[in-house]
Design a protein around this motif. Structure first.
Motif: not given
Length: 474
Positions: A109-117, A138-140, A165-166, A191-193
């Protein structure tokens, strides 16, 4: 990036570059300095040990001893070993599969994963001409799903909706099925970090990997964490068959330890490097170019590629025609140049890629910062259309109004007008024949805040950075 390492290595290698003969004694001191430079850059100890050993072996061997210039040959050995440590060549994404090619993104978490996507999907869309679908498993964190949806709209790629919920596997499979129906080329699964490497998280991502069997599994890691980045990558590599790494926030990492440690520790290539917050600030990772930057030799190839992709060619052509017709270069044009420069990572981003920049004093680098560029833009924005077109009418009262409107001082307005006049003169010269690249570099120097009279100590050309004086467009 690499500022500290570049400074230390430049100083230690300078002492040996003029040596006519290399011995174990004069190499010993330099190697000690190189070792200290790498440790200070937070490079992992096993990497430093192997690196120094390899340089020593080659430096006192025939390769350097028989060279006409042993000092320069030694620097070449250091450069080659830096490239080897980082992987020698850029490794592209493997998209050779029946569409859609599925890419799985993993990381803390916080590594910049979603932005990198989002950054990666933009790069695939623009450079590879691929259609891309992005999905969050990322369901969390509902905010992560919303963030990806917003970013997907910004880069204009398809977003597949998901819900907390999935189950992650169901989300990913549904997205892949949708992509097959719509003949989409690439699916990127976010995915979830987590805040640390935990067993539960690893089990979840292992199950997801097994279910969707991605062609690429990319580990996203923050360069600012130094050698910890390499250790975390190794932990993920033991749990997942990683195919590569995306190194983020490298623009904020003055040390560079992660870039030099990851390949050696994990055996996996760094495929991309994030060089800023902007959505297009993701570059393919070229070990040879990075090694050149570490040694203060610049990275002109990457700069030219940026000029090719990010400069508005229509605006540039219109400006060239305007100047050639003798209509002159006004403050509106000057502002356009500043905006284009910002889109390329700002003045410091461009300067990092120019050879010899490590020789420029820190005091001068401080003058050439991106705050000054923003200030110049604000001053021009405070002017009326007539003032931008005819700067010569800007006198006392107008200067006071412009300074007040841009939140600056009258001397800042004066400084901008002086720099604009220099740029105007340079543009007149450029409308003549020849001198393409040299004039472009001079032009960049003319736009540098506080660099009006040329750079002290610049060798080989008026106001050009060292090493660029003799540079000509072939």
């Amino acid at each position: 990036m690499f500022e500290n390492l570049t400074d230390r290595l430049s100083k230690s290698l300078k002492s040996i570059s003029g040596k006519g003969r290399l011995t174990e004694d004069n190499i010993k001191g330099t190697l000690r300095e190189v070792r200290m430079a790498l440790l200070e850059a937070d490079v992992a100890l096993p990497v430093v040990r192997d690196f120094i050993q390899a340089i020593k072996k080659r430096a006192i061997g025939q390769e350097v001893a028989k060279s006409l210039n042993p000092g320069q040959a030694f620097i070449k050995v250091v450069q080659n070993e830096l490239e080897l440590a980082m992987g020698e060549v850029n490794e592209n994404l493997n998209l050779a599969t029946q569409p859609p090619a599925v890419l799985l993104m993993a990381g803390l978490q916080g590594a910049g994963k979603t932005t990198s996507v989002a950054k990666l999907s933009l790069l695939l869309k623009n450079k590879e001409k691929k259609s891309v679908l992005v999905v969050s498993a990322d369901i969390y964190r509902p905010a992560a799903i919303k963030q990806l949806e917003t970013l997907a709209a910004e880069v204009d790629v398809e977003f597949f909706p998901s819900d907390i919920s999935q189950k992650p596997i169901d989300i990913a499979n549904a997205a892949i099925t949708h992509a097959k129906k719509k003949f989409i080329d690439v699916v990127i699964v976010d995915t979830a970090g987590r805040l640390h490497v935990d067993g539960e998280m690893m089990d979840e991502i292992k199950d997801l990997h097994q279910a969707i069997n991605p062609i690429e599994t990319l580990f996203v890691v923050d360069a600012m964490t130094g050698q910890d980045a390499a250790n975390t990558a190794q932990a993920f590599n033991e749990a997942l068959p990683l195919t590569g790494v995306i190194l983020t926030k490298a623009d904020g990492d003055a040390r560079g330890g992660a870039a030099l440690s990851i390949r050696h520790i994990t055996g996996k290539p760094i495929k991309f490097i994030g060089m800023g917050e902007k959505i297009d600030a993701l570059e393919p990772f070229y070990p040879d170019r990075i090694a050149s930057r570490i040694l203060g030799m610049g990275d002109v190839l990457s700069l030219i590629e940026e000029l090719e992709t990010k400069v508005d060619k229509d605006k540039a052509a219109k400006l060239a025609k305007k100047v050639q017709k003798g209509k002159g270069f006004d403050l509106e044009d000057f502002r356009d140049q500043l905006v284009q420069m910002k889109s390329m990572g700002g003045m410091m981003g461009m300067m990092d890629k120019l050879p010899g920049m490590s020789n420029i004093p820190d005091a001068m680098k401080d003058q050439v910062n991106d705050k000054a560029t923003n200030q110049m833009e604000a001053i021009i924005n405070s002017m009326s259309k007539k003032e931008r077109a005819k700067p010569e009418i800007i006198k006392g009262g107008r200067k006071r109004r412009i300074a007040a409107g841009s939140g600056t001082q009258i001397q800042d307005v004066n400084k901008l007008l002086k720099q604009f006049t220099q740029m105007q003169k340079m543009m007149k010269k450029m409308s003549g024949k020849g001198g393409g690249m040299r004039k472009m570099m001079s032009g960049m120097q003319g736009m540098m805040p506080g660099m009006g009279g040329g750079m002290p100590g610049a060798g080989g050309g008026a106001g050009l950075p060292p090493g660029l004086g003799g540079f000509r467009k072939k």
